[in-house]
Design a protein around this motif. Sequence first.
Motif, PDB file in Angstrom:
ATOM      1  N   VAL B 277       0.828  -1.282   0.312  1.00 16.65           N
ATOM      2  CA  VAL B 277       0.088   0.236   0.324  1.00 16.65           C
ATOM      3  C   VAL B 277       0.870   0.825   0.319  1.00 16.65           C
ATOM      4  O   VAL B 277       1.541   1.486   0.774  1.00 16.65           O
ATOM      5  N   GLY B 278       0.623   1.985  -0.377  1.00 10.61           N
ATOM      6  CA  GLY B 278       1.147   3.431  -0.655  1.00 10.61           C
ATOM      7  C   GLY B 278       2.026   3.785  -2.056  1.00 10.61           C
ATOM      8  O   GLY B 278       2.853   4.457  -2.275  1.00 10.61           O
ATOM      9  N   GLN B 279       2.266   2.518  -2.888  1.00  9.00           N
ATOM     10  CA  GLN B 279       3.551   1.886  -4.161  1.00  9.00           C
ATOM     11  C   GLN B 279       2.567   3.040  -5.359  1.00  9.00           C
ATOM     12  O   GLN B 279       2.093   2.930  -4.738  1.00  9.00           O
ATOM     13  N   GLN B 280       3.939   3.990  -5.341  1.00  7.63           N
ATOM     14  CA  GLN B 280       3.914   4.505  -6.519  1.00  7.63           C
ATOM     15  C   GLN B 280       3.533   3.911  -7.920  1.00  7.63           C
ATOM     16  O   GLN B 280       5.130   3.062  -7.876  1.00  7.63           O
ATOM     17  N   VAL B 281       3.048   3.931  -8.540  1.00 12.60           N
ATOM     18  CA  VAL B 281       3.078   1.980  -9.655  1.00 12.60           C
ATOM     19  C   VAL B 281       2.419   3.276 -11.398  1.00 12.60           C
ATOM     20  O   VAL B 281       1.873   4.260 -11.055  1.00 12.60           O
ATOM     21  N   ARG B 282       2.719   2.907 -12.342  1.00  6.50           N
ATOM     22  CA  ARG B 282       2.596   2.796 -13.799  1.00  6.50           C
ATOM     23  C   ARG B 282       1.455   1.496 -13.981  1.00  6.50           C
ATOM     24  O   ARG B 282       2.766   0.532 -13.837  1.00  6.50           O
ATOM     25  N   VAL B 283       0.102   2.011 -14.436  1.00  2.00           N
ATOM     26  CA  VAL B 283      -0.634   1.255 -14.349  1.00  2.00           C
ATOM     27  C   VAL B 283      -0.676   0.739 -16.640  1.00  2.00           C
ATOM     28  O   VAL B 283      -0.423   1.360 -16.946  1.00  2.00           O
ATOM     29  N   LEU B 284      -0.500  -0.645 -17.329  1.00  2.00           N
ATOM     30  CA  LEU B 284      -0.512  -1.087 -17.929  1.00  2.00           C
ATOM     31  C   LEU B 284      -1.362  -1.822 -18.615  1.00  2.00           C
ATOM     32  O   LEU B 284      -1.512  -2.822 -17.992  1.00  2.00           O
ATOM     33  N   LEU B 285      -2.044  -1.789 -19.846  1.00  5.97           N
ATOM     34  CA  LEU B 285      -2.860  -2.494 -20.018  1.00  5.97           C
ATOM     35  C   LEU B 285      -3.428  -2.271 -21.767  1.00  5.97           C
ATOM     36  O   LEU B 285      -3.342  -1.706 -22.170  1.00  5.97           O
ATOM     37  N   ARG B 286      -3.273  -3.415 -21.665  1.00 10.23           N
ATOM     38  CA  ARG B 286      -3.095  -3.338 -23.674  1.00 10.23           C
ATOM     39  C   ARG B 286      -3.982  -3.505 -24.031  1.00 10.23           C
ATOM     40  O   ARG B 286      -5.467  -3.803 -23.314  1.00 10.23           O
ATOM     41  N   PRO B 287      -4.564  -2.404 -24.965  1.00  7.81           N
ATOM     42  CA  PRO B 287      -6.140  -2.058 -25.735  1.00  7.81           C
ATOM     43  C   PRO B 287      -6.978  -3.391 -25.983  1.00  7.81           C
ATOM     44  O   PRO B 287      -7.464  -3.024 -26.039  1.00  7.81           O
ATOM     45  N   GLU B 288      -6.316  -4.545 -26.606  1.00  6.52           N
ATOM     46  CA  GLU B 288      -6.985  -5.842 -26.996  1.00  6.52           C
ATOM     47  C   GLU B 288      -7.442  -6.554 -25.818  1.00  6.52           C
ATOM     48  O   GLU B 288      -7.626  -7.425 -26.087  1.00  6.52           O
ATOM     49  N   ARG B 289      -7.215  -6.598 -24.382  1.00  6.63           N
ATOM     50  CA  ARG B 289      -7.915  -6.672 -23.340  1.00  6.63           C
ATOM     51  C   ARG B 289      -8.858  -6.119 -22.961  1.00  6.63           C
ATOM     52  O   ARG B 289      -9.430  -6.695 -22.154  1.00  6.63           O
ATOM     53  N   ILE B 290      -9.217  -5.258 -23.530  1.00  7.62           N
ATOM     54  CA  ILE B 290     -10.298  -4.593 -22.882  1.00  7.62           C
ATOM     55  C   ILE B 290     -11.759  -4.884 -23.767  1.00  7.62           C
ATOM     56  O   ILE B 290     -12.419  -5.420 -24.668  1.00  7.62           O
ATOM     57  N   ARG B 291     -12.836  -5.314 -22.817  1.00  7.63           N
ATOM     58  CA  ARG B 291     -13.314  -5.988 -23.560  1.00  7.63           C
ATOM     59  C   ARG B 291     -14.710  -4.625 -23.252  1.00  7.63           C
ATOM     60  O   ARG B 291     -15.083  -3.902 -22.700  1.00  7.63           O
ATOM     61  N   VAL B 292     -15.771  -4.112 -24.624  1.00  7.37           N
ATOM     62  CA  VAL B 292     -16.649  -3.505 -25.773  1.00  7.37           C
ATOM     63  C   VAL B 292     -17.906  -4.062 -25.341  1.00  7.37           C
ATOM     64  O   VAL B 292     -17.751  -5.354 -25.729  1.00  7.37           O
ATOM     65  N   LYS B 293     -18.466  -3.899 -23.933  1.00  4.93           N
ATOM     66  CA  LYS B 293     -19.824  -3.869 -24.224  1.00  4.93           C
ATOM     67  C   LYS B 293     -21.096  -2.511 -23.697  1.00  4.93           C
ATOM     68  O   LYS B 293     -20.033  -1.800 -24.146  1.00  4.93           O
ATOM     69  N   ASN B 294     -22.640  -2.871 -24.669  1.00  6.08           N
ATOM     70  CA  ASN B 294     -23.427  -1.537 -24.566  1.00  6.08           C
ATOM     71  C   ASN B 294     -24.407  -0.952 -23.417  1.00  6.08           C
ATOM     72  O   ASN B 294     -24.540  -0.264 -23.141  1.00  6.08           O
ATOM     73  N   ARG B 295     -23.758  -2.419 -22.739  1.00  4.51           N
ATOM     74  CA  ARG B 295     -24.343  -1.769 -21.090  1.00  4.51           C
ATOM     75  C   ARG B 295     -23.883  -2.202 -19.837  1.00  4.51           C
ATOM     76  O   ARG B 295     -22.727  -3.163 -19.782  1.00  4.51           O
ATOM     77  N   PRO B 296     -23.980  -1.596 -18.945  1.00  5.91           N
ATOM     78  CA  PRO B 296     -23.142  -2.513 -17.102  1.00  5.91           C
ATOM     79  C   PRO B 296     -23.941  -3.528 -17.257  1.00  5.91           C
ATOM     80  O   PRO B 296     -25.341  -4.368 -17.268  1.00  5.91           O
ATOM     81  N   PRO B 352      -9.132  -8.246 -14.034  1.00  2.83           N
ATOM     82  CA  PRO B 352      -7.523  -7.791 -13.356  1.00  2.83           C
ATOM     83  C   PRO B 352      -6.619  -8.253 -13.941  1.00  2.83           C
ATOM     84  O   PRO B 352      -5.359  -7.744 -12.902  1.00  2.83           O
ATOM     85  N   LYS B 353      -6.445  -9.590 -14.042  1.00  3.21           N
ATOM     86  CA  LYS B 353      -5.153  -9.608 -14.283  1.00  3.21           C
ATOM     87  C   LYS B 353      -4.274  -9.318 -15.699  1.00  3.21           C
ATOM     88  O   LYS B 353      -3.423 -10.421 -16.046  1.00  3.21           O
ATOM     89  N   HIS B 354      -4.951  -8.384 -16.473  1.00  2.00           N
ATOM     90  CA  HIS B 354      -4.997  -8.350 -18.033  1.00  2.00           C
ATOM     91  C   HIS B 354      -3.820  -6.942 -17.324  1.00  2.00           C
ATOM     92  O   HIS B 354      -3.518  -6.566 -18.066  1.00  2.00           O
ATOM     93  N   PHE B 355      -4.224  -6.697 -16.066  1.00  2.00           N
ATOM     94  CA  PHE B 355      -3.328  -5.364 -15.761  1.00  2.00           C
ATOM     95  C   PHE B 355      -1.709  -5.332 -15.478  1.00  2.00           C
ATOM     96  O   PHE B 355      -1.290  -6.584 -15.195  1.00  2.00           O
ATOM     97  N   ARG B 356      -0.724  -4.761 -15.682  1.00  2.00           N
ATOM     98  CA  ARG B 356       0.746  -4.850 -15.568  1.00  2.00           C
ATOM     99  C   ARG B 356       1.389  -4.004 -14.846  1.00  2.00           C
ATOM    100  O   ARG B 356       0.916  -2.551 -14.900  1.00  2.00           O
ATOM    101  N   LEU B 357       1.606  -4.347 -13.735  1.00  2.00           N
ATOM    102  CA  LEU B 357       2.414  -3.350 -12.939  1.00  2.00           C
ATOM    103  C   LEU B 357       3.578  -2.194 -13.001  1.00  2.00           C
ATOM    104  O   LEU B 357       4.524  -3.463 -12.590  1.00  2.00           O
ATOM    105  N   LEU B 358       4.186  -1.652 -13.154  1.00  2.00           N
ATOM    106  CA  LEU B 358       5.739  -1.433 -13.028  1.00  2.00           C
ATOM    107  C   LEU B 358       5.577  -0.267 -12.382  1.00  2.00           C
ATOM    108  O   LEU B 358       5.050   0.586 -11.379  1.00  2.00           O
ATOM    109  N   HIS B 359       6.508  -0.300 -10.689  1.00  2.00           N
ATOM    110  CA  HIS B 359       6.698   0.610 -10.071  1.00  2.00           C
ATOM    111  C   HIS B 359       7.779   1.878 -10.449  1.00  2.00           C
ATOM    112  O   HIS B 359       7.964   2.045 -11.357  1.00  2.00           O
ATOM    113  N   ARG B 360       7.516   2.866  -9.554  1.00  2.00           N
ATOM    114  CA  ARG B 360       7.883   4.423  -9.899  1.00  2.00           C
ATOM    115  C   ARG B 360       8.575   4.674  -8.750  1.00  2.00           C
ATOM    116  O   ARG B 360       7.741   3.731  -7.694  1.00  2.00           O
ATOM    117  N   ASN B 361       9.855   5.282  -9.660  1.00  2.00           N
ATOM    118  CA  ASN B 361      10.582   6.363  -8.119  1.00  2.00           C
ATOM    119  C   ASN B 361       8.966   7.258  -7.328  1.00  2.00           C
ATOM    120  O   ASN B 361       8.979   7.832  -8.482  1.00  2.00           O
TER     121      ASN B 361
END
Lengths: 270, 363
Positions: B277-296, B352-361
């Motif tokens: 907790v409290g760590q600064q991170v950069r979140v990476l997300l590949r565009p094809e990992r995002i699911r598109v839908k019309n309603r919540p 959630p498994k599609h995110f990758r985290l990089l540590h930031r200083n």
Amino acid sequence: MRIDFGTWMLRLFTYVAMAFLFFPIAITLLVSINPNEFILPPTGVTMEWFRAAWTSSKFVDAMVVSLVLGIVATLSANALALLAVLALVRYNFPGKAFVNLLIMSPILIPATIFSLALYVFLARIGLGGSITSLVIGHTIHVLPFAVRILAASLQNFDTSLEEAARNVGASGTRTLFSITLPVIKTGLISSLTLCFVLSWNDFPISVFLAPPGWTPLPVELYSYIKYQYDAVGAALASSLIILSAIAIIILDRATGIRRAIRGEAPGVKS
Amino acid sequence: MTHALTQSIWVDGVAKKYGDVSVVDDVSFDVRPGEFVSLLGPSGCGKTTTLRMIAGFVMPSGGRVLVNGADVTYAPPDKRNVGFVFQNYALWPHMTVLENITFGLKLRGRTSTAIRSKADEVLGITGLTGFEGRLPRQLSGGQQQRVALARALALDPALLLMDEPLSNLDRALRITMRRELKQLQSRLNMTTLYVTHDQEEALSMSDRVVIMSGGKIARIAKPREIYEDPRSEFVADFVGNTNFFDGRVVEVADDRAVVQCGASLKFAVTREDSISVGQQVRVLLRPERIRVKNRPEARENELSACIEMIEYFGPTIRYTAKLQSGENLYIETHNTSQDHVIDDQIWIEIEPKHFRLLHRNKA
């Protein structure tokens, strides 16, 4: 079609200038086939003067001297030029611009002054007028032209062709002879031809440096017409002109004369 | 052949400097027998210089190059027995196809029957039978490329080095040749080091990829690992497209962590061991990992967005969408019957498994 005054004047000027350049050559050629010595226009055609010129042992000897001298000077100048150019084109080193200028300097210095200076220098180191001196003089004289033409060829040369040869197991020397020289062949032919023609036609260097009994043709011809007024001299001069013309035609066929003189890469594809 | 060796090439801390400019800096990697390894990176990253040092065209300023266990760092190129395929093919213009292929064999003093049979073999392999008498300029780009390959293969090299061999071909031919080259390499079990700036080539052909940037190695891994888990911003950005979000870890549970990326943007991500907790991170997300839908559907990581731009590629479509929180997002979907237009309101969902985290200083 309307052609304006300026265009006409330009044409006229061009033809006059060309006529001015070709007139002495035309006269020489006419005289050498004219049965009546020095009476123009010619009344017929004869090969008598040519026969006389080509059977004179003095002239034939001089021609052999010019031929041998031309070949030796051309080959040594091109061998030196090739090495110089490989360094100048491919590497950067301190004093490169100076070396370049030094090689080109024989073009910049008037031939007579250059010849005199060379004579004085060679005499000082004990060579004087000798066959060696003559070869050295002619080599220096034609070297800048060889450097110019070969540099242009090598500038456009794709060095990966050499790397490819080294990669399949060719030594550096083998690569030079099997890859580099064949690829720049047209440039090399241009250079050899032009150097030979320049040596063949040279007068001032030969006058200063030729040893007794080893006189190149232009010098022999000069001493002949100085004392004798007949058409044999004209026939000999015509022979020189025709041989030079043949060489220039070969050069043109090989590379295109304009490109050779301007020092553009002859026949190297990008 | 040397069976005991586990490394066909071993590049050990190799460096190249021109004056004060460091072009290659402490580069180390190996290529195992039969392996296809790519050197991938943007132009000027030092990949070609590295390859040329292995071939002996460039002398390293430091480090060692070993080919099949022998130190060849300072050996001349003609004493290395490595095949090289040049970007511009470097075929000798005054020699026929056959002469190009057999030049190296002749230098080795093989008998004419041996030379002829080897030539026939590589002509067959590269599909050049019948072209022996042609000059390089009488061949198409693709054919010249094959001659360059045949010339290298004729010498049975210990390994094959290729410097962007397909980059001068048009796209369709490049893809065909890429497949042929890969099949040939597998069939001959030819140890290969392949330089390219084309990530598709590197990912599709290689057993492992060495990614270079600014003269240094950024990552060495299998193609899938590089793409799925880039581990650095450079790699993520260079290989494929990536969405980046800067944030802070606000919650860590058993298998989940929550990253706050702006006032109203939160992502639930699969927990990694090093997260706290409290760590600064950069979140990476590949565009094809995002699911598109019309309603919540009231799911985790569900967000609404508005389509701002549509790029139609044929098999895939890329949307640039603006999240409610203001961030832009690349989304890549397969071309299905579902069609969106600009200004469409859509819902997106990210597992959630599609995110990758990089540590930031914490700068």
